[in-house]
Design an enzyme around this catalytic site. Structure first.
Site, PDB file in Angstrom:
ATOM      1  N   ARG A 120     -10.315   2.921   9.738  1.00  0.00           N
ATOM      2  CA  ARG A 120     -10.083   1.511  10.035  1.00  0.00           C
ATOM      3  C   ARG A 120     -11.293   0.858  10.697  1.00  0.00           C
ATOM      4  O   ARG A 120     -11.258  -0.339  10.976  1.00  0.00           O
ATOM      5  CB  ARG A 120      -8.873   1.367  10.972  1.00  0.00           C
ATOM      6  CG  ARG A 120      -7.543   1.697  10.331  1.00  0.00           C
ATOM      7  CD  ARG A 120      -6.387   1.321  11.241  1.00  0.00           C
ATOM      8  NE  ARG A 120      -5.101   1.543  10.619  1.00  0.00           N
ATOM      9  CZ  ARG A 120      -4.386   2.643  10.762  1.00  0.00           C
ATOM     10  NH1 ARG A 120      -4.856   3.625  11.515  1.00  0.00           N
ATOM     11  NH2 ARG A 120      -3.223   2.777  10.176  1.00  0.00           N
ATOM     12  N   ARG A 157      -2.444 -10.160  13.088  1.00  0.00           N
ATOM     13  CA  ARG A 157      -2.641  -8.817  12.534  1.00  0.00           C
ATOM     14  C   ARG A 157      -3.527  -8.844  11.293  1.00  0.00           C
ATOM     15  O   ARG A 157      -4.368  -7.964  11.079  1.00  0.00           O
ATOM     16  CB  ARG A 157      -1.287  -8.189  12.200  1.00  0.00           C
ATOM     17  CG  ARG A 157      -0.528  -7.692  13.418  1.00  0.00           C
ATOM     18  CD  ARG A 157       0.973  -7.650  13.195  1.00  0.00           C
ATOM     19  NE  ARG A 157       1.379  -6.786  12.104  1.00  0.00           N
ATOM     20  CZ  ARG A 157       2.585  -6.816  11.552  1.00  0.00           C
ATOM     21  NH1 ARG A 157       3.490  -7.686  11.976  1.00  0.00           N
ATOM     22  NH2 ARG A 157       2.892  -5.989  10.575  1.00  0.00           N
ATOM     23  N   ARG A 211      11.076  -9.885   6.084  1.00  0.00           N
ATOM     24  CA  ARG A 211      11.564  -8.511   6.211  1.00  0.00           C
ATOM     25  C   ARG A 211      12.672  -8.396   7.252  1.00  0.00           C
ATOM     26  O   ARG A 211      12.614  -9.029   8.310  1.00  0.00           O
ATOM     27  CB  ARG A 211      10.424  -7.563   6.598  1.00  0.00           C
ATOM     28  CG  ARG A 211       9.455  -7.278   5.491  1.00  0.00           C
ATOM     29  CD  ARG A 211       8.545  -6.112   5.794  1.00  0.00           C
ATOM     30  NE  ARG A 211       7.799  -6.235   7.038  1.00  0.00           N
ATOM     31  CZ  ARG A 211       6.623  -5.638   7.262  1.00  0.00           C
ATOM     32  NH1 ARG A 211       6.080  -4.891   6.321  1.00  0.00           N
ATOM     33  NH2 ARG A 211       6.004  -5.794   8.418  1.00  0.00           N
ATOM     34  N   ARG A 217      11.811  -7.278  13.200  1.00  0.00           N
ATOM     35  CA  ARG A 217      10.827  -6.754  14.142  1.00  0.00           C
ATOM     36  C   ARG A 217      10.238  -7.885  14.957  1.00  0.00           C
ATOM     37  O   ARG A 217      10.007  -8.983  14.442  1.00  0.00           O
ATOM     38  CB  ARG A 217       9.690  -6.027  13.394  1.00  0.00           C
ATOM     39  CG  ARG A 217       9.942  -4.563  13.170  1.00  0.00           C
ATOM     40  CD  ARG A 217       8.826  -3.913  12.390  1.00  0.00           C
ATOM     41  NE  ARG A 217       7.480  -4.270  12.845  1.00  0.00           N
ATOM     42  CZ  ARG A 217       6.378  -3.608  12.489  1.00  0.00           C
ATOM     43  NH1 ARG A 217       6.462  -2.589  11.668  1.00  0.00           N
ATOM     44  NH2 ARG A 217       5.193  -3.994  12.918  1.00  0.00           N
ATOM     45  N   LYS A 241       0.817  -1.216   0.000  1.00  0.00           N
ATOM     46  CA  LYS A 241       0.000   0.000   0.000  1.00  0.00           C
ATOM     47  C   LYS A 241       0.851   1.268   0.000  1.00  0.00           C
ATOM     48  O   LYS A 241       0.536   2.238  -0.699  1.00  0.00           O
ATOM     49  CB  LYS A 241      -0.938  -0.019   1.210  1.00  0.00           C
ATOM     50  CG  LYS A 241      -1.823   1.213   1.352  1.00  0.00           C
ATOM     51  CD  LYS A 241      -2.908   0.978   2.372  1.00  0.00           C
ATOM     52  CE  LYS A 241      -2.352   0.654   3.740  1.00  0.00           C
ATOM     53  NZ  LYS A 241      -1.560   1.758   4.338  1.00  0.00           N
TER      54      LYS A 241
END
Length: 282
Positions: free
Chosen positions: A152, A227, A187, A216, A76
């Protein structure tokens, strides 16, 4: 067609947010506080009966107003940059806006900072007011806006609609869950440069960089699936308000192919608005 809303009329009715359970608050990513904690920062959204809103719905130009939603690692951010660059839209992301408001010491920023310093999530209505104020700025009204990952929740969408802010299209990036999980789990962050790498798609240039990369804490398969579940629930509630203008974009392909889909949608919409503007002028 021009229209006006009295936001402070005596005959106005209040738009109130629902009060979800604590579990629902956490699931939706923001927090409502008990009335006794909110009495000094209570926001009342009022609208005169049979009125419409002048500050955002008056169509005097061909500017596009776009909302875009996508799961974590859906690409996005990349698409927002491409859209903003080509169409000149004002890119508005709630997180960036929150940090900017705090940095400038605005009234909303000061209120938000009070909660953040206590380790609490910023109340939804404060963020809504920040977004509203940004959408009211001249550049947003003149050039059009791109609202990134916001609203959201249905309550956020309802609040924006109550203020008169409605998009011309709602872009939904759809990416298969296994692709999203692979993108997130791979990542890595270079703590020295702040650069983001991916072990498969964008590996580090040298072994020295590779040795110092970090991951992370929430970029694990278990946590990313949690998530994603939260994201899907939130999107479903928001889509109920924008179902007639939602365009689903296949996000499984390359970023160039994703943008080609978006570009086709926005170009067509811009042409329609230009034609409509010309017919009104005539």
């Amino acid at each position: 067609m021009s229209c006006i809303v009295n936001l402070h009329g005596a005959a106005a009715a209040s738009l109130r947010f629902p009060t979800p359970s604590e579990g629902d608050q956490r699931r939706r990513g923001f927090c409502y506080f008990p009335q006794r904690h909110r009495r000094h920062h209570h926001f009342r959204y009022s609208f005169a009966p049979n009125a419409t809103i002048s500050h955002s719905l008056t169509v005097t130009n061909e500017a596009l107003n776009v909302m875009i939603s996508g799961a974590p690692a859906s690409g996005k951010g990349t698409q927002c940059e491409l859209i903003a660059n080509k169409y000149g839209l004002v890119h508005i992301a709630a997180g960036d806006l929150l940090r900017a408001e705090i940095a400038t010491g605005s009234q909303n920023g000061k209120l938000a900072k009070q909660y953040m310093e206590k380790g609490q999530l910023v109340p939804d209505e404060i963020v809504v007011m920040m977004v509203r104020d940004r959408l009211l700025k001249p550049d947003s009204k003149e050039n059009g806006w791109l609202l990134d990952g916001y609203p959201r929740s249905l309550s956020q969408a309802t609040a924006l609609k109550g203020f008169g802010f409605e998009p011309h299209t709602f872009l939904l990036l759809e990416v298969d869950e296994d692709v999203l999980v692979e993108r997130v789990v791979g990542r890595r962050l270079d703590p020295v440069t702040g650069k983001i790498y991916h072990l498969k798609y964008f590996p580090p240039e040298t072994e020295e960089i590779a040795a110092r990369l970090t991951q992370r804490f929430d970029d694990t398969e278990e946590k990313v699936k949690l998530r994603l579940s939260t994201h899907h629930q939130n999107v479903e509630s928001v889509l109920s308000l924008y179902k007639d203008i939602t365009v689903k974009i296949n996000g499984n392909v390359s970023k160039e192919e994703v943008f080609a889909q978006i570009d086709s949608v926005l170009t067509s919409l811009a042409e329609q608005r230009k034609a409509a503007s010309g017919s009104v002028a005539a």
